[in-house]
Enzyme design. Structure first.
Site, PDB file in Angstrom:
ATOM      1  N   ARG A   1       0.890  -1.225   0.138  1.00  0.00           N
ATOM      2  CA  ARG A   1      -0.074   0.128  -0.137  1.00  0.00           C
ATOM      3  C   ARG A   1       0.986   1.406   0.022  1.00  0.00           C
ATOM      4  O   ARG A   1       0.529   2.151  -0.630  1.00  0.00           O
ATOM      5  CB  ARG A   1      -0.906   0.107   1.107  1.00  0.00           C
ATOM      6  CG  ARG A   1      -1.822   1.393   1.110  1.00  0.00           C
ATOM      7  CD  ARG A   1      -2.914   1.099   2.296  1.00  0.00           C
ATOM      8  NE  ARG A   1      -2.691   0.684   3.536  1.00  0.00           N
ATOM      9  CZ  ARG A   1      -3.361  -0.147   4.457  1.00  0.00           C
ATOM     10  NH1 ARG A   1      -4.507  -0.020   3.936  1.00  0.00           N
ATOM     11  NH2 ARG A   1      -2.857  -0.508   5.373  1.00  0.00           N
ATOM     12  N   TYR A   2       1.754   1.255   0.709  1.00  0.00           N
ATOM     13  CA  TYR A   2       2.955   2.528   0.703  1.00  0.00           C
ATOM     14  C   TYR A   2       4.140   2.337  -0.309  1.00  0.00           C
ATOM     15  O   TYR A   2       4.393   1.178  -0.541  1.00  0.00           O
ATOM     16  CB  TYR A   2       3.239   2.482   2.353  1.00  0.00           C
ATOM     17  CG  TYR A   2       2.247   2.901   3.302  1.00  0.00           C
ATOM     18  CD1 TYR A   2       1.693   4.090   3.523  1.00  0.00           C
ATOM     19  CD2 TYR A   2       1.933   1.588   4.208  1.00  0.00           C
ATOM     20  CE1 TYR A   2       0.884   4.249   4.398  1.00  0.00           C
ATOM     21  CE2 TYR A   2       1.143   1.870   4.953  1.00  0.00           C
ATOM     22  CZ  TYR A   2       0.524   3.374   5.196  1.00  0.00           C
ATOM     23  OH  TYR A   2      -0.332   3.246   6.101  1.00  0.00           O
TER      24      TYR A   2
ATOM     25  N   ARG B   1       7.505   0.256   1.381  1.00  0.00           N
ATOM     26  CA  ARG B   1       7.188  -0.819   2.232  1.00  0.00           C
ATOM     27  C   ARG B   1       6.161  -1.611   1.876  1.00  0.00           C
ATOM     28  O   ARG B   1       5.167  -1.314   1.238  1.00  0.00           O
ATOM     29  CB  ARG B   1       6.982  -0.443   3.919  1.00  0.00           C
ATOM     30  CG  ARG B   1       6.192   0.625   3.913  1.00  0.00           C
ATOM     31  CD  ARG B   1       6.496   1.457   5.228  1.00  0.00           C
ATOM     32  NE  ARG B   1       5.527   2.504   5.518  1.00  0.00           N
ATOM     33  CZ  ARG B   1       5.548   3.771   5.165  1.00  0.00           C
ATOM     34  NH1 ARG B   1       6.292   3.818   3.905  1.00  0.00           N
ATOM     35  NH2 ARG B   1       4.424   4.639   5.666  1.00  0.00           N
TER      36      ARG B   1
ATOM     37  N   CYS C   1      -2.716 -17.297  15.334  1.00  0.00           N
ATOM     38  CA  CYS C   1      -2.381 -16.455  16.654  1.00  0.00           C
ATOM     39  C   CYS C   1      -2.206 -17.278  17.798  1.00  0.00           C
ATOM     40  O   CYS C   1      -3.173 -18.391  17.755  1.00  0.00           O
ATOM     41  CB  CYS C   1      -2.857 -15.291  16.676  1.00  0.00           C
ATOM     42  SG  CYS C   1      -3.185 -13.945  15.641  1.00  0.00           S
TER      43      CYS C   1
ATOM     44  N   CYS D   1      -7.630 -11.901  19.482  1.00  0.00           N
ATOM     45  CA  CYS D   1      -8.209 -10.784  20.025  1.00  0.00           C
ATOM     46  C   CYS D   1      -9.857 -10.591  19.205  1.00  0.00           C
ATOM     47  O   CYS D   1      -9.809 -10.730  18.286  1.00  0.00           O
ATOM     48  CB  CYS D   1      -7.455  -9.482  19.615  1.00  0.00           C
ATOM     49  SG  CYS D   1      -5.723  -9.630  20.425  1.00  0.00           S
TER      50      CYS D   1
ATOM     51  N   CYS E   1      -9.831  -7.667  16.330  1.00  0.00           N
ATOM     52  CA  CYS E   1      -8.491  -8.019  15.514  1.00  0.00           C
ATOM     53  C   CYS E   1      -9.087  -7.443  13.996  1.00  0.00           C
ATOM     54  O   CYS E   1     -10.016  -7.943  13.427  1.00  0.00           O
ATOM     55  CB  CYS E   1      -8.125  -9.525  15.258  1.00  0.00           C
ATOM     56  SG  CYS E   1      -6.961  -9.660  13.843  1.00  0.00           S
TER      57      CYS E   1
ATOM     58  N   ARG F   1      -7.648  -8.309  11.242  1.00  0.00           N
ATOM     59  CA  ARG F   1      -7.764  -9.518  10.242  1.00  0.00           C
ATOM     60  C   ARG F   1      -8.397 -10.608  10.756  1.00  0.00           C
ATOM     61  O   ARG F   1      -8.208 -11.729  10.548  1.00  0.00           O
ATOM     62  CB  ARG F   1      -6.193  -9.795  10.023  1.00  0.00           C
ATOM     63  CG  ARG F   1      -5.577  -8.755   9.437  1.00  0.00           C
ATOM     64  CD  ARG F   1      -4.265  -8.909   8.639  1.00  0.00           C
ATOM     65  NE  ARG F   1      -3.509  -7.754   8.090  1.00  0.00           N
ATOM     66  CZ  ARG F   1      -2.467  -7.253   8.851  1.00  0.00           C
ATOM     67  NH1 ARG F   1      -1.995  -8.023   9.959  1.00  0.00           N
ATOM     68  NH2 ARG F   1      -1.976  -6.003   8.453  1.00  0.00           N
TER      69      ARG F   1
ATOM     70  N   ASP G   1     -10.264  -0.644  14.235  1.00  0.00           N
ATOM     71  CA  ASP G   1     -10.838  -0.659  13.018  1.00  0.00           C
ATOM     72  C   ASP G   1     -12.545  -0.898  12.837  1.00  0.00           C
ATOM     73  O   ASP G   1     -12.819  -1.966  13.702  1.00  0.00           O
ATOM     74  CB  ASP G   1     -10.180  -1.449  12.024  1.00  0.00           C
ATOM     75  CG  ASP G   1      -8.681  -0.828  11.742  1.00  0.00           C
ATOM     76  OD1 ASP G   1      -8.606   0.353  11.830  1.00  0.00           O
ATOM     77  OD2 ASP G   1      -7.592  -1.748  11.863  1.00  0.00           O
TER      78      ASP G   1
ATOM     79  N   ASP H   1      -6.251   4.238  10.769  1.00  0.00           N
ATOM     80  CA  ASP H   1      -5.894   3.472   9.663  1.00  0.00           C
ATOM     81  C   ASP H   1      -7.123   3.872   8.823  1.00  0.00           C
ATOM     82  O   ASP H   1      -8.087   3.009   8.987  1.00  0.00           O
ATOM     83  CB  ASP H   1      -5.685   2.093   9.875  1.00  0.00           C
ATOM     84  CG  ASP H   1      -4.390   1.330   8.791  1.00  0.00           C
ATOM     85  OD1 ASP H   1      -4.497   2.095   7.792  1.00  0.00           O
ATOM     86  OD2 ASP H   1      -3.858   0.384   9.073  1.00  0.00           O
TER      87      ASP H   1
ATOM     88  N   LYS I   1      -2.501   5.236   7.303  1.00  0.00           N
ATOM     89  CA  LYS I   1      -2.267   5.659   8.830  1.00  0.00           C
ATOM     90  C   LYS I   1      -2.501   6.960   8.698  1.00  0.00           C
ATOM     91  O   LYS I   1      -1.600   7.771   7.995  1.00  0.00           O
ATOM     92  CB  LYS I   1      -1.446   5.082   9.547  1.00  0.00           C
ATOM     93  CG  LYS I   1      -1.192   3.432   9.782  1.00  0.00           C
ATOM     94  CD  LYS I   1      -0.284   3.414  10.573  1.00  0.00           C
ATOM     95  CE  LYS I   1       0.073   1.680  10.565  1.00  0.00           C
ATOM     96  NZ  LYS I   1       0.234   1.105   9.173  1.00  0.00           N
TER      97      LYS I   1
END
Length: 422
Positions: free
Chosen positions: A164-165, A168, A177, A181, A184, A186, A345, A382, A389
């Protein structure tokens, strides 16, 4: 760029053995006797076990030795993944039971025994409990919520990679995981597979990075990359570090918080070979700042890895200045630099977690000037839709008048700075 984030279904995984943490096994030539080194290194400092956790072990795991408890493999193998298992420790509310034990949906559940030992078992508003135990609120879809609000799939030119950037990329190494959470970002991709995807699935992403010289920074994430085997971690870091234009490798993880025993001496031996290497750790609440997590962070910092924290702002969990100040100051004490506070998010079922944006600005205003600048992270959204961000700050800059900049400080006092004369 278009593409799809893909993870192998469990039936196609290269290897899966319940005696091991989820991982592929094809690349055994990279195995470096991690277990042997850990067992034989009797001179190594024993991993701490805090007093509350000791009481938890005595009550719920009376036959487990300290050596077993401090094995990250034991922690993963014995993770809490069912309502039956969870109800051994917690008197669940009807809202929690309906969310977990319902034939019409399946919300992922995984909590390591260590992290479960930190939960306030008689308090349904306990911050760690709210972050880990599903409730029926997750089933309520509010306006503007999406399974992929950041539109990472739109920026995925090859499977498991997001670009996206400009300079990077995000490398999604696994969908697994050690603890799930509830908020999350994702959640649409994690928890679906028991096993890691294996290194064959990484090859298109590695080749993409090799062929794009503008990529100087790779963020290794998932899922949680530190849940992978030592051999897979070493394979990935070795291949990334071999790409000349990759200057920085970063790892995003919650492992030091939910599975601190994973920071073994053999893992450290691997990590320190691939500097410059940075690690961003997901912290949520001061209750996570235990002797175990402090030891894990000390081990990482002692081999020269800069550590940063990323914290999601959550309603009723950490959405006040006092809690955030205690967390940020506590992080500095264990050599973790507060980096980001994220606005939560808008994933499906997140309305009960999300605060007003003004709350995040209020918290930054309550930190800036009232504690050391090192303890003040950047508050960011974000942006939904893939905008990246966006930092948000209180209005310290008030404009200009008569060649002077009008400034308001942390005490809301006004000051003036003379602009240079052209």
């Amino acid at each position: 760029m278009n593409g799809e984030l893909e993870f192998e279904p469990i039936g196609q995984a290269e290897y899966c053995d319940d005696e091991e943490p989820p991982s592929g096994g094809k690349y055994d030539r990279y195995v470096d006797s991690a277990n042997y080194l850990e067992v034989k290194n009797h001179s190594a400092k024993a991993f701490p076990i805090n007093d509350n956790t000791q009481s938890f072990i005595k009550k719920f795991y009376p036959g487990v030795t300290n050596e077993e408890w401090n094995s990250w493999r034991w922690q993963l193998k014995n993770s809490i993944t069912s309502i039956k298992h969870l109800s051994n420790f917690i008197e669940l509310t009807p809202q929690e039971i309906e969310a977990i034990d319902n034939p019409h949906h399946s919300l992922p559940l995984r909590i390591t025994p260590y992290y479960a030992s930190l939960i306030g078992r008689d308090n349904e508003t306990d911050p760690i409990r709210r972050c880990m135990v599903p409730t029926i609120n997750e089933l309520l879809l509010s306006k503007g919520e999406s399974s992929d609000p950041l539109e990472e799939q739109h920026y995925s030119p090859v499977p498991n990679l997001v670009h996206r950037y400009p300079d990077r990329v995000l490398f999604l190494t696994t969908g697994f995981c050690s603890a799930y959470c509830r908020y999350c970002t994702r959640s649409h991709m994690v928890a679906k597979d028991k096993c890691h995807v294996g290194v064959d699935a990484w090859q298109p992403a590695l080749e993409y990075i090799r062929n794009h010289s503008e990529v100087r920074d790779v963020l290794v994430s998932g899922g949680d990359p530190l849940t992978m085997s030592d051999s897979h971690i070493e394979y990935l870091l070795q291949n990334l570090r071999a790409i000349k234009h990759v200057e920085i490798i970063r790892i995003g993880t919650k492992v030091p918080v939910v599975l601190p025993q994973r920071i073994t001496h053999n893992l450290l031996r691997i990590l320190k070979q691939y500097h410059p290497l940075y690690i961003s750790i997901h912290f949520t609440h001061p209750a996570e700042l235990t002797p175990e997590t402090a030891e894990a962070c000390a081990r990482l910092a002692n081999i020269g890895i800069p550590l940063g924290s990323q914290t999601v702002l959550l309603k009723g969990i950490n959405d006040n200045v006092d809690t955030m100040k205690r967390l940020m100051q506590g992080l500095l004490k264990i050599r973790v630099r507060p980096y980001y506070i994220y606005q939560c998010d808008p994933i499906h079922g997140s309305n009960h977690f999300r605060t007003k944006v003004s709350k995040g600005i209020e918290i930054i205003k309550g930190l800036r000037g009232f504690t050391t600048g090192y303890a003040v992270p950047t508050f960011v959204i974000d942006a939904p839709g893939g905008g990246g961000k966006i930092p948000l700050l209180p209005e310290y800059f008030q404009g200009e008048i008569d060649g002077r900049v009008i400034l308001k400080n942390y005490e809301d006092k006004t000051f003036y700075y003379p602009n240079p004369i052209d």
